[in-house]
Scaffold this motif. Structure first.
Motif, PDB file in Angstrom:
ATOM      1  N   LEU B   4     126.596  66.135 111.408  1.00 15.79           N
ATOM      2  CA  LEU B   4     127.683  64.934 111.592  1.00 15.79           C
ATOM      3  C   LEU B   4     126.940  63.968 112.574  1.00 15.79           C
ATOM      4  O   LEU B   4     127.284  62.809 112.606  1.00 15.79           O
ATOM      5  N   SER B   5     125.725  64.337 113.199  1.00 13.51           N
ATOM      6  CA  SER B   5     125.097  63.397 113.887  1.00 13.51           C
ATOM      7  C   SER B   5     124.668  62.150 113.330  1.00 13.51           C
ATOM      8  O   SER B   5     124.212  61.148 113.805  1.00 13.51           O
ATOM      9  N   SER B   6     124.442  62.566 111.986  1.00 15.31           N
ATOM     10  CA  SER B   6     123.834  61.511 111.280  1.00 15.31           C
ATOM     11  C   SER B   6     124.657  60.408 110.851  1.00 15.31           C
ATOM     12  O   SER B   6     124.168  59.472 110.098  1.00 15.31           O
ATOM     13  N   GLU B   7     126.099  60.805 111.096  1.00 18.91           N
ATOM     14  CA  GLU B   7     126.956  59.987 110.355  1.00 18.91           C
ATOM     15  C   GLU B   7     127.616  58.713 111.225  1.00 18.91           C
ATOM     16  O   GLU B   7     128.198  57.901 110.898  1.00 18.91           O
ATOM     17  N   ILE B   8     126.989  58.843 112.483  1.00 17.05           N
ATOM     18  CA  ILE B   8     127.220  57.796 113.594  1.00 17.05           C
ATOM     19  C   ILE B   8     126.734  56.630 113.111  1.00 17.05           C
ATOM     20  O   ILE B   8     125.501  56.301 113.236  1.00 17.05           O
ATOM     21  N   PRO B   9     127.540  55.466 112.893  1.00 17.62           N
ATOM     22  CA  PRO B   9     126.923  54.288 112.260  1.00 17.62           C
ATOM     23  C   PRO B   9     126.147  53.503 113.381  1.00 17.62           C
ATOM     24  O   PRO B   9     126.561  53.729 114.673  1.00 17.62           O
ATOM     25  N   THR B  10     124.942  53.090 112.966  1.00 17.42           N
ATOM     26  CA  THR B  10     124.110  52.387 114.246  1.00 17.42           C
ATOM     27  C   THR B  10     124.725  51.356 114.503  1.00 17.42           C
ATOM     28  O   THR B  10     124.247  50.629 115.653  1.00 17.42           O
ATOM     29  N   GLU B  11     125.332  50.593 113.913  1.00 21.20           N
ATOM     30  CA  GLU B  11     126.059  49.202 114.025  1.00 21.20           C
ATOM     31  C   GLU B  11     127.438  49.515 113.760  1.00 21.20           C
ATOM     32  O   GLU B  11     127.874  49.656 112.852  1.00 21.20           O
ATOM     33  N   ARG B  13     130.842  48.607 112.033  1.00 19.20           N
ATOM     34  CA  ARG B  13     131.247  48.307 110.745  1.00 19.20           C
ATOM     35  C   ARG B  13     131.935  46.927 110.557  1.00 19.20           C
ATOM     36  O   ARG B  13     132.034  46.208 109.735  1.00 19.20           O
ATOM     37  N   GLU B  15     130.770  44.443 111.397  1.00 18.24           N
ATOM     38  CA  GLU B  15     130.159  43.373 111.275  1.00 18.24           C
ATOM     39  C   GLU B  15     130.130  42.688 109.787  1.00 18.24           C
ATOM     40  O   GLU B  15     129.524  41.686 109.465  1.00 18.24           O
ATOM     41  N   LYS B  16     130.958  43.463 108.725  1.00 16.51           N
ATOM     42  CA  LYS B  16     131.014  42.809 107.709  1.00 16.51           C
ATOM     43  C   LYS B  16     131.422  41.647 107.519  1.00 16.51           C
ATOM     44  O   LYS B  16     132.556  41.066 107.915  1.00 16.51           O
ATOM     45  N   PRO B  25     121.178  37.211 102.923  1.00 16.67           N
ATOM     46  CA  PRO B  25     121.779  37.193 104.538  1.00 16.67           C
ATOM     47  C   PRO B  25     120.428  36.805 105.200  1.00 16.67           C
ATOM     48  O   PRO B  25     119.712  37.849 105.655  1.00 16.67           O
ATOM     49  N   ARG B  27     118.277  35.872 108.189  1.00 18.01           N
ATOM     50  CA  ARG B  27     118.235  35.484 109.713  1.00 18.01           C
ATOM     51  C   ARG B  27     117.753  33.975 109.919  1.00 18.01           C
ATOM     52  O   ARG B  27     117.040  33.549 109.227  1.00 18.01           O
ATOM     53  N   SER B 344     111.870  54.317 117.988  1.00 15.24           N
ATOM     54  CA  SER B 344     111.708  55.232 117.015  1.00 15.24           C
ATOM     55  C   SER B 344     110.724  54.663 115.995  1.00 15.24           C
ATOM     56  O   SER B 344     110.372  55.546 115.305  1.00 15.24           O
ATOM     57  N   ARG B 345     110.594  53.523 115.762  1.00 14.92           N
ATOM     58  CA  ARG B 345     109.594  53.066 114.719  1.00 14.92           C
ATOM     59  C   ARG B 345     108.195  53.050 115.167  1.00 14.92           C
ATOM     60  O   ARG B 345     107.407  52.825 114.672  1.00 14.92           O
TER      61      ARG B 345
END
Lengths: 518, 372
Positions: B4-11, B13, B15-16, B25, B27, B344-345
């Motif tokens: 479930l930890s991977s389900e947390i959207p990083t941004e 929603r 934002e649609k 899109p 920038r 992280s990157r």
């Protein structure tokens, strides 16, 4: 059956846990008493694992939830001591394969002041033998645990979890302990578990295998969509009732948009390797075929073996009549296969690269220009159009993939194969770790691919997913195709029954084997 | 049960956006420009500016002369070339500890061909390049085919090469390489020595291939996740062998330049270049691409470090200070990426170190947890 007493060791009240877009647990009550074996059953996503993770302290329960731990004398234990009362055996056991039983048992010990003192080999060995004997086992404690049988390893894990255990006041939580075990192996494990309960510990037992659960447990708790739907003594229910409780309301299979075009894109005959034993199957163009089965049935090995990511020992895979060389993913991609593995992080995608780079990785030739240059503009355009097609959120294809949610990562992984106009999509747990919205979108994409003429093979432990998506579902047991359910006979209950080997089983149809074209 | 930890959207929603389907899109140019100039992307450039101003005020008479800069460009050319060589296999996830010895072998081999065998310059250099490529093939086969962890395989090869160097040179310097060979390392065009141009050409080619072609994309994919790349149809073994070949050829070329500059074949120079090259590549991985080993960042890092060291030398700093400067610069630059937004990157280095362990895990414990 063990002798259950009324002394509660673990009491959970109103346990809730919400994740964004998902209520994983919703007001669950649960009690485990001394000497009692309580089984928790439910489908994937029912909240079983969340429950274990909260008890283990991996997740924090939502406010209002209560988890109380009691000692054998009935007094409540709080703080750090409470954590020590609960002992866990997780599915992967947490043993170090290259170390032997004695050394693995030592890992759990608090050495205190004798951190650098020489270890007393003889005494430790004797103690290790004594510990495993307590669980009715005797084997060579000097062998690396990797060379023990699966049930022996589980016993080492249990012995380690309970190595300082004095009697009654522990709760042992077993999370799918028999996933890797077969037949008599699990029988030996159960003997050990019963001994523990007989000595006064409480057991919380998480399992998929209903037969085992009924055999072993005193009480059964059924979870469905995060709620407790039943809490019943084990001898009050049978397997059929249990399946009904687990599945609950049947989802009506939706009308499928895709149509079987009759010509075979995938023909597998006699495929063996890992847990698979002489699998025969066929997928037609425009058809979605599901595969299910419990852990260890071969379901989790099938797609990777067909694709050639894992080695097959025997068997022939044909794609549109042409034989696919074994163990060669590159040839599989060239033949028009797309493979979405279950483990996205390990094998599905390059998380450090951007969504755009992941999308184009399998086929960059259309973007190649003079001097081998990659047309960055064309690539961006294409990536943006795919982002719109799969409803990627946020739609920035230049972000590293690891910054996306699981569902959006999976959309990119699927898009990278759809971009190749695949003949055949091999999907392994395509919606695992994916939120509800993304799941619906992924199902839509799979349906569209089939409508476009691709054959699709979906391996999944999510029976609802299979009933929604598939034209027919193959059920694997012990590495073989044990049953085949056509769409008109498809229901979650039927799939669960067939996976467990219950009730009458529809036999797989015999395909006329095609002549050798290769 | 999903993780479930991977389900947390990083941004969120929400934002649609109201963009029409299929719209690109993009920038805004401004935000992309600002991002490209942000400190976290090009901190080395800002550090360079600070160093430049500092030493311009401190020791203007010596620091601000053309001769100083010419010498510096020339002095660092061998390190820069070797660092570029190292970037290539590292991008594919394979640290090459043999580069120091590869440089050493190139240096001694070219001297031996010229002075002891009397082979003309062009065939000598060609033979050395072939030898470098062959060493690359050996490295590549050991890592890709024999599945020996690249750290260990190249360590072993490095030792073998060191033995070969001693054997060829008989543990002595090789003299009398001829003046025309010397002119390769010392000749000038527009006041700048040839090696600097060679670095420039090699850097541009390596940059182009790694950053602008499908080949480079496959190299980075292999380094990012070997298994996922393989399953996407990338010939990961060929990629690894290829990167080692390119690395070997460039590394011996750096050795040829070194011999030419020194006018002798010195059997002891190889190892001294190993750590500076690694430091430059690691520092370079924090630049431009945040977490990806890259050619541009590496070359810039070599020269920013050199500027600092040169300035300190001109200011009369004690001899130990440049070493201290190099070490601290590396630690601070790499440490800082941990706190940046792309933390992280920015883990190229961590991934390289942790990689061998992860790759071998599945094989080392057969059947330990088949269900997991």
């Amino acid at each position: 059956m063990s002798v259950a007493t009324d002394t509660p060791l673990l009491r959970v009240r109103g346990l809730s846990k919400a994740f964004p877009g998902l209520l994983a647990l919703d007001g669950v009550d649960l009690t485990v008493s001394s000497g009692e074996i309580v089984a928790v059953v439910g489908q994937n996503g029912s909240g079983k694992s969340t429950l274990v993770k909260i008890l283990a302290g991996v997740y924090q329960a939502d406010p209002g939830s209560e988890v109380e731990v009691y000692g054998s004398d009935g007094t409540r234990v709080t703080g750090a001591m409470a954590g020590a009362e609960l002992r866990f055996i997780h599915q992967d056991l947490g043993l170090i394969g290259t170390l032997n039983t004695v050394e693995n048992l030592d890992l759990g010990l608090a050495y205190g002041h004798r951190l650098l003192a020489p270890s007393r080999r003889k005494a430790e060995r004797a103690r290790a033998r004594e510990l495993i004997a307590r669980f009715g086992a005797s084997f060579d404690v000097d062998l690396p645990v990797a060379s023990l049988t699966a049930s022996e390893r589980t016993i080492v894990a249990i012995a380690r979890a309970l190595s300082d255990w004095t009697g009654s006041d522990h709760v042992l939580v077993l999370d799918e302990p028999t996933a890797a075990l077969r037949g008599e192996e699990s029988g030996r494990l159960f003997e050990a578990v019963r001994r523990v309960a007989d000595e006064g510990a409480g057991i919380l037992f998480i399992s998929h295998h209903l037969e085992e659960v009924l055999d072993l447990a005193d009480r059964i708790v059924v979870l469905r969509d995060g709620q407790k739907v039943a809490d019943t003594p084990a001898d009050h229910v049978d397997e059929k009732q249990l399946v009904e409780l687990i599945v609950g309301r049947e989802v009506d299979p939706a009308v499928l948009k895709h149509k079987d075009r009759g010509e075979a894109v995938l023909e597998v005959s006699g495929l063996s390797g890992a847990t698979l034993r002489e699998i025969d199957l066929r997928v037609n163009a425009g058809e979605i075929v599901g595969v299910t089965g419990i852990i260890g049935s071969g379901r989790e090995r099938l797609t990777e073996t067909i694709f050639g990511a894992a080695r097959a020992d025997a068997g022939v895979v044909r794609v549109s009549g042409r034989r696919l060389p074994a163990g060669d993913p590159r040839a599989a991609v060239a033949a028009g296969l797309g493979f979405v593995p279950a483990d996205r992080h390990r094998a599905g995608a390059v998380m450090t690269m951007s969504a755009r780079e992941n999308l184009t990785l399998p086929r960059m030739s259309p973007l190649r220009r003079r001097f081998g240059r990659l047309d960055a503009k064309a690539e961006r355009r294409e990536a943006a159009s795919w982002a719109a097609d799969v409803e990627l959120r946020p739609p920035e294809m230049d972000r590293p993939l690891e910054l996306y949610s699981g569902g959006n990562q999976q959309k990119v992984v699927i898009a990278k194969w759809l971009r190749n106009d695949p003949r055949l999509l091999l999907l392994d747990e395509p919606t695992q770790g994916v939120d509800v919205g993304a799941k619906a979108k992924i199902h839509e994409l799979i349906g569209e691919a089939a409508a476009g003429g691709a054959g699709v093979l979906v391996c999944s432990s999510d029976t609802e997913e299979l009933t929604v998506l598939c034209d027919r579902v193959l059920v694997l047991r012990d590495g073989k195709v044990a049953a085949e359910l056509r769409r008109d006979a498809l229901s979650e209950t039927a799939l669960l029954n067939a996976s467990m080997g219950l009730a009458e089983i529809p036999q797989p149809t015999d395909y006329p084997q095609k002549d050798d074209h290769a | 049960m999903p993780d479930l930890s991977s389900e947390i959207p990083t941004e969120p929603r929400a934002e649609k956006s109201a963009e029409p389907a299929g719209a690109v899109p993009q920038r805004s140019v401004r935000s992309r420009f600002a991002d490209a100039l942000s400190f976290r992307r090009i901190s080395a450039i800002y550090v360079f500016i600070v160093l430049f101003i500092l030493f311009s005020l401190w020791v203007p008479d010596t620091f601000l002369t053309l001769a100083t800069w010419r010498t510096m460009l020339d002095n660092e050319s061998v390190t820069a070339l070797l660092a570029i060589a190292l970037v290539i296999p590292l991008a594919a996830g394979c640290p090459n500890l043999a580069i120091g010895s590869e440089l050493g072998l190139g240096a001694i081999l070219v001297a031996w061909f010229l002075a002891k065998r009397g082979i003309p310059i062009v065939p000598s250099i060609a033979l050395v390049l072939i030898a470098g490529a062959l060493i690359g093939v050996v490295n590549g086969l050991l890592v890709a085919r024999a599945k020996i962890d690249s750290f260990i395989a190249t360590l072993g090869v490095s030792s073998v090469l060191a033995a070969m160097i001693s054997w060829i040179a008989q543990s002595q310097q090789i003299l009398n390489l001829g003046s025309s060979f010397q002119s390769i390392g010392t000749g000038e065009l527009f006041g700048i020595t040839y090696p600097v141009y060679i670095v420039l050409v090699v850097a541009i080619i390596a940059f182009y291939v790694l950053e602008r072609t499908p080949v480079g994309r496959r190299v980075y994919a292999t380094g990012g996740n070997l298994e996922a790349a393989r399953l996407a149809g990338v010939r990961t073994q060929a990629v690894i062998i290829g990167t080692f070949i390119a690395c070997g050829a460039i590394a011996v070329m750096a050795g040829v330049l070194e011999s030419s500059k020194l006018a002798v074949g010195d059997p002891t120079i190889g190892p001294t270049y190993l750590l500076p090259a690694f430091a430059a590549v690691f520092l370079g991985s924090t630049q431009f691409h945040g977490g990806r080993y890259n050619v541009a960042g590496t070359v810039v890092s070599v020269y920013v470090l050199a500027t600092g060291v040169k300035g300190l030398q001109l200011a009369g700093a004690p001899v130990w200070l440049p070493e201290l400067f190099n070490g601290l610069a590396l630690l601070i630059a790499v440490g800082m990426t941990r706190y940046s937004r792309t933390a992280s990157r920015a883990g190229a280095i961590a991934r390289t170190i942790g990689r061998g362990r992860r790759r071998s895990k599945g094989d080392a414990e057969p059947g330990l947890a088949p269900g997991s």
